[in-house]
Scaffold this active site. Sequence first.
Site: not given
Length: 458
Positions: A156, A277, A283, A285, A290
């Site tokens: 969970h 970014s 950043k 990323n 993704e």
Amino acid sequence: MSKLWGGRFTKETNKLVEEFTASISFDQKLAKEDIAGSLAHVQMLGECGIIPAEDAEKIKAGLLEIKTMVDNNEVEFLVEDEDIHMNIEKLLIEKIGPVGGKLHTGRSRNDQVATDMHLYLRTKTTELIKLLEDVQGSLLVQAKENINTLIPGYTHLQRAQPVSFAHHLMAYFWMFERDKERLIDSLKRVNWLPLGSGALAGTTFPINRERVAEILGFETIYPNSMDAVSDRDFILEFLSIGSIIMTHISRLSEELVIWSSQEFQFVELDDSFCTGSSIMPQKKNPDVPELLRGKTGRTYGNLIGLLTVLKGLPLAYNKDLQEDKEGMFDTVETLEGSLMLLAPMIETMTVNKEIMRKAINNDFSNATDIADYLVRKGLPFRDAHEVIGKIVLYAIQQQKFLLDLSFEEYQEFSSLFEEDIYEVLAPEHVVAVRNSFGGTSPEQVLKQIQLGEGKLGK
Ligand code: ARG
């Protein structure tokens, strides 16, 4: 030269119709398979005396020339010639004259295109199996270095019990192992030969399908010509295996995104696999995981797309079947690109062992082990669970973890506690005692890694 099928027509094809029905813009990817199928077919035609041997030789020579042209990107494919089959046949006739027209004896584009697809998927499936093994290899590299690296194991997405990081990674190894098995199994059905089925009903010529199967390396011949020209199950199967593979890639990617977040910082992806970014200079990323996660969607789309194309089709060939190609190519290319990136990305990621260790020290993931401790001292598990629930609640109120509670505090909850409770609660111990087969103890994880190496023939 006009259309190969132009005889029955009195008018030119409408330009829009020509463009709408043509598949050459995408099925040119099948050029090599189409030529291989034609070479085998013409060899058989010559051997069976269906066309003169010297004609067969001329056709073969012409096809080989075209193959070289294709390899060198010298062929200009034409929309007027609709698809790869007619583009190549027309080129052949241009090259060697009317004798080229004998190639299509005893076959149809329907058994031809099905054969091309089988050949294409056979090659791609075999290549994908290797790419899956590369990913498995990179998981093994990280696993071997992290047998004793502990992280919280989650259920969970709540911390549950500590596990070896290698154990967590190896879970993915086995997913990819099953994917590989699925691909290998699917090859049995990819290896059915459609050629020799004609348009749908077979052919009047005394062909030898066994011979064609032998030349092209097919294990089985479709026993029913109508099935042979309209079957796309082998593509559905590939698309569904591809979707399962992407699901696994997507789940792993999701973990990488979570683990490399500021909140977790369990791993750091190599700079060469991240992007920045345009506005926020701080950043880094995780675009690659993704996108891997995101690209899963198109592979599901390709599967559902073809299922839908097929569901209402009467036998045998229908032009709808031309819609089988782009989705298949797309899934192949998506899988190739994804697996090729995944392997080096896993291998080059940095594992932040200290941060993982800190996480382990600051959680209640050893709670099950005090319950088991009391059970070993004779308390029924249900009662032990209740006692530990109270201890955890108390510790939370005190802003402490289980290893921070004093012996006196433990005694308050049960007189069964003895000094050895602290050893039992140490994360290394918690992990080491989960020594059942397939468990997370270093001993079992090592066994699992060796089993995995065996699967890769290492
Ligand atoms: N381009 C066609 C396809 O991909 C080849 C088969 C065409 N057959 C036909 N009878 N029109 O399905």
